[in-house]
Motif scaffolding. Structure first.
Motif, mmCIF file in Angstrom:
data_model
loop_
_atom_site.group_PDB
_atom_site.id
_atom_site.type_symbol
_atom_site.label_atom_id
_atom_site.label_comp_id
_atom_site.label_asym_id
_atom_site.label_seq_id
_atom_site.Cartn_x
_atom_site.Cartn_y
_atom_site.Cartn_z
ATOM 1 N N GLY A 99 0.786 -1.233 0.000
ATOM 2 C CA GLY A 99 0.000 0.000 0.000
ATOM 3 C C GLY A 99 0.813 1.274 0.000
ATOM 4 O O GLY A 99 1.944 1.338 -0.477
ATOM 5 N N SER A 100 0.242 2.306 0.577
ATOM 6 C CA SER A 100 0.928 3.584 0.799
ATOM 7 C C SER A 100 0.811 3.899 2.281
ATOM 8 O O SER A 100 0.048 3.261 3.015
ATOM 9 N N ILE A 101 1.536 4.885 2.727
ATOM 10 C CA ILE A 101 1.522 5.188 4.157
ATOM 11 C C ILE A 101 0.113 5.554 4.619
ATOM 12 O O ILE A 101 -0.332 5.143 5.696
ATOM 13 N N THR A 102 -0.642 6.286 3.797
ATOM 14 C CA THR A 102 -1.973 6.713 4.235
ATOM 15 C C THR A 102 -2.990 5.588 4.129
ATOM 16 O O THR A 102 -3.855 5.449 5.008
ATOM 17 N N THR A 103 -2.916 4.754 3.083
ATOM 18 C CA THR A 103 -3.842 3.620 3.035
ATOM 19 C C THR A 103 -3.541 2.645 4.170
ATOM 20 O O THR A 103 -4.464 2.057 4.749
ATOM 21 N N ASN A 104 -2.284 2.501 4.522
ATOM 22 C CA ASN A 104 -1.942 1.643 5.662
ATOM 23 C C ASN A 104 -2.432 2.242 6.976
ATOM 24 O O ASN A 104 -2.843 1.516 7.887
ATOM 25 N N LEU A 105 -2.394 3.564 7.086
ATOM 26 C CA LEU A 105 -2.965 4.219 8.261
ATOM 27 C C LEU A 105 -4.453 3.925 8.372
ATOM 28 O O LEU A 105 -4.963 3.587 9.444
ATOM 29 N N HIS A 106 -5.157 4.072 7.243
ATOM 30 C CA HIS A 106 -6.590 3.774 7.253
ATOM 31 C C HIS A 106 -6.836 2.326 7.671
ATOM 32 O O HIS A 106 -7.747 2.040 8.465
ATOM 33 N N GLN A 107 -6.030 1.419 7.132
ATOM 34 C CA GLN A 107 -6.197 0.009 7.474
ATOM 35 C C GLN A 107 -6.032 -0.231 8.974
ATOM 36 O O GLN A 107 -6.858 -0.896 9.613
ATOM 37 N N LEU A 108 -4.969 0.319 9.548
ATOM 38 C CA LEU A 108 -4.663 -0.006 10.940
ATOM 39 C C LEU A 108 -5.516 0.774 11.932
ATOM 40 O O LEU A 108 -5.830 0.271 13.017
ATOM 41 N N ILE A 109 -5.921 1.976 11.585
ATOM 42 C CA ILE A 109 -6.881 2.675 12.446
ATOM 43 C C ILE A 109 -8.220 1.945 12.412
ATOM 44 O O ILE A 109 -8.860 1.728 13.442
ATOM 45 N N ALA A 110 -8.647 1.540 11.207
ATOM 46 C CA ALA A 110 -9.900 0.786 11.088
ATOM 47 C C ALA A 110 -9.839 -0.513 11.873
ATOM 48 O O ALA A 110 -10.856 -0.990 12.397
ATOM 49 N N THR A 111 -8.658 -1.098 11.981
ATOM 50 C CA THR A 111 -8.480 -2.354 12.708
ATOM 51 C C THR A 111 -8.432 -2.144 14.215
ATOM 52 O O THR A 111 -9.085 -2.872 14.982
ATOM 53 N N LEU A 140 -12.922 8.395 12.266
ATOM 54 C CA LEU A 140 -13.885 8.782 13.300
ATOM 55 C C LEU A 140 -15.272 8.978 12.699
ATOM 56 O O LEU A 140 -16.278 8.486 13.230
ATOM 57 N N GLU A 141 -15.316 9.703 11.587
ATOM 58 C CA GLU A 141 -16.597 9.994 10.955
ATOM 59 C C GLU A 141 -17.263 8.723 10.430
ATOM 60 O O GLU A 141 -18.500 8.586 10.482
ATOM 61 N N LEU A 142 -16.458 7.781 9.927
ATOM 62 C CA LEU A 142 -17.030 6.518 9.446
ATOM 63 C C LEU A 142 -17.708 5.746 10.575
ATOM 64 O O LEU A 142 -18.633 4.960 10.336
ATOM 65 N N LYS A 143 -17.238 5.947 11.799
ATOM 66 C CA LYS A 143 -17.857 5.271 12.953
ATOM 67 C C LYS A 143 -18.900 6.148 13.629
ATOM 68 O O LYS A 143 -19.406 5.816 14.706
ATOM 69 N N GLY A 144 -19.230 7.269 13.001
ATOM 70 C CA GLY A 144 -20.324 8.105 13.485
ATOM 71 C C GLY A 144 -19.949 9.119 14.539
ATOM 72 O O GLY A 144 -20.826 9.660 15.229
ATOM 73 N N TYR A 145 -18.646 9.422 14.669
ATOM 74 C CA TYR A 145 -18.206 10.375 15.681
ATOM 75 C C TYR A 145 -17.788 11.704 15.049
ATOM 76 O O TYR A 145 -17.206 11.736 13.951
ATOM 77 N N ASP A 146 -18.054 12.789 15.750
ATOM 78 C CA ASP A 146 -17.638 14.129 15.341
ATOM 79 C C ASP A 146 -16.148 14.280 15.667
ATOM 80 O O ASP A 146 -15.756 14.208 16.840
ATOM 81 N N HIS A 147 -15.330 14.489 14.640
ATOM 82 C CA HIS A 147 -13.887 14.544 14.890
ATOM 83 C C HIS A 147 -13.483 15.752 15.726
ATOM 84 O O HIS A 147 -12.443 15.735 16.391
ATOM 85 N N GLU A 148 -14.265 16.809 15.707
ATOM 86 C CA GLU A 148 -13.902 17.968 16.525
ATOM 87 C C GLU A 148 -13.996 17.645 18.015
ATOM 88 O O GLU A 148 -13.305 18.241 18.833
ATOM 89 N N GLU A 149 -14.836 16.697 18.340
ATOM 90 C CA GLU A 149 -14.992 16.295 19.741
ATOM 91 C C GLU A 149 -14.137 15.084 20.089
ATOM 92 O O GLU A 149 -13.619 14.970 21.207
ATOM 93 N N HIS A 150 -13.950 14.171 19.145
ATOM 94 C CA HIS A 150 -13.336 12.887 19.463
ATOM 95 C C HIS A 150 -11.878 12.755 19.009
ATOM 96 O O HIS A 150 -11.260 11.736 19.283
ATOM 97 N N LEU A 151 -11.352 13.760 18.331
ATOM 98 C CA LEU A 151 -9.916 13.816 18.051
ATOM 99 C C LEU A 151 -9.283 14.780 19.038
ATOM 100 O O LEU A 151 -9.605 15.976 19.056
#
Length: 425
Positions: A99-111, A140-151
């Motif tokens: 992958g790429s660094i960002t697609t791998n980030l998406h993968q591992l955060i999703a995991t 965060l948004e994919l899981k239904g959370y507001d990133h301004e509050e949850h990041l």
């Protein structure tokens, strides 16, 4: 600095440099000083040869290149992962090149981001590379959370560095996952990954690191330190080429964990071509692959890693620290009063592989350097990054770079350029 540094001193250091021979492995223009290896490393002859090998395998074998040829492609990602593992202090099964660094980030955060009860937030910092923040916000948004509050982003006290104490203080009961850089991309500060991992685990928090600005420049101990996951690109210090394939680490205690994003190259190898609609994941880091590997952007890495095996990451780190120390001493000696501030930590144990300079005219100074055959790196709003890379930079290169910068400042040559960044900075 205990003595007045001279060109003679630089040449003496080069004469005693046990890694000097590796410079001949790279394509470097005469009279050109390349100080941007922390953004894109130079092409080596080994990397070029490895790419040609894969092209020849394609030419000779067509689709049979997946299992035949000099370097069969079906297990290429695993082979590269095994060769990368010593650079990050991992077992070979814990690393995969994909992958790429960002697609791998998406993968591992999703995991690994699995919010439960009050643990719903992700902890990062305000100085990290923007792509990491975009990935966190998206997940965060994919899981239904507001990133301004949850990041939650740890603040910097000086705008360039972070205090581990501030990061630890932010590890509250509502944090589910932490993502931090190993080395901050602007200032070059090296974080204490072992300490931060221990503190996160005391609180039951999963922690991962972005190694983009450390892999290939310094040793890591990801397995021993207990880091949960890590991602990186291979085109900076590892010299795999523009847009080269990325890499990831997952600690073996997480083997068997279902990938957040599934794809067929995450299959167990012997099952992949059964074409079943139920995934049987690989039993190691390979499970976190998604799509078919990008062979022609992976191949140069194989040649490049040969050089790291021969040089040794420990020796490369010693030279890197010596080169950046020499550069900082020269900057203090030659450019005092010119408006520069060294922003990277001065201590060896807190410094990555580049020197970070702050100057209000940074953008136009970088343009002036390029006009005089020095390749620096500009980072908004006012940072000049200079990376003398241990594999192909000499002490004389550093001396000449600083002398050219001195000439630019004394003659005010930068004033002929506009103080705005180029489209690609």
């Amino acid at each position: 600095m205990s003595q007045n540094l001279t060109l003679k001193h630089a040449k003496e250091l080069d004469k005693s440099d046990t890694l000097a021979r590796f410079k001949d492995e790279f394509y470097i223009k005469d009279g050109h000083y390349y100080m941007d290896g922390n953004s894109l490393g130079l092409l080596s002859k080994r990397a070029e040869k490895a790419l040609h090998t894969s092209l020849e395998d394609w030419k000779e074998h067509g689709i049979d290149g997946w299992m035949d040829g000099v370097e069969p492609w079906f297990y290429y990602s695993e082979k590269l992962g095994g060769k990368t593992a010593p650079l990050v202090g991992a077992k070979k099964e814990e690393v995969i090149v994909t992958g790429s660094i960002t697609t791998n980030l998406h993968q591992l955060i999703a995991t690994f981001y699995q919010p439960q009860d009050n643990r719903t937030k992700i902890l990062a910092d305000e100085l990290t590379f923007p792509s990491d923040i975009y990935a966190i916000q998206s997940q965060l948004e994919l899981k239904g959370y507001d990133h301004e509050e949850h990041l939650v982003q740890v603040k910097s006290r000086d705008g360039y560095t972070l205090l581990e104490e501030d990061i630890i203080d932010a590890m509250k009961d509502d944090i589910a996952l932490i993502l931090l850089p190993s080395v901050l991309y602007r200032s070059g500060q090296l974080l204490d990954m072992k300490r931060l991992t221990e503190e996160a685990h005391k609180r039951g928090i999963v922690i991962g690191f972005d190694l983009a600005h450390s892999i290939g420049a310094l040793p890591h101990n990801l397995h021993e330190d207990g880091v949960d996951f890590a991602v990186w690109c291979n085109y900076k210090y590892l010299n795999s080429g523009p847009g080269g394939v990325g890499g990831l680490f997952v600690h073996e205690r997480h083997f068997g964990k279902k990938p957040g994003l599934s794809g067929w190259f995450g299959s167990r190898k012997d099952k992949q071509f059964d074409m079943e609609h139920v995934l049987t994941p690989a039993e190691y880091a390979g499970a976190f692959q998604i799509g078919t590997p990008h062979i022609l952007s992976s191949a140069p890495l194989l040649g490049s890693l040969e050089l790291f095996e021969e040089a040794g990451i420990g020796e490369l780190r010693k030279k890197s620290l010596s080169l950046t120390r020499f550069m900082m001493d020269l900057l203090n000696q030659e450019l005092s009063g010119c408006g520069f501030t060294i922003c990277n930590p001065l201590e060896d144990e807190r410094r990555g592989g580049h020197v970070s300079l702050k100057h209000e005219e940074a953008a136009r100074i970088c343009k002036a350097l390029k006009a005089k055959k020095v390749t620096p790196d500009f980072r908004a709003p006012n940072n000049i990054r200079l990376a003398p890379v241990a594999l192909y930079s000499s002490y004389e290169d550093v001396w000449n770079t600083v002398q050219i910068l001195k000439e630019i400042m004394e003659n005010e040559e930068y004033k002929q350029f506009e103080n705005v960044r180029n489209v690609v900075a």
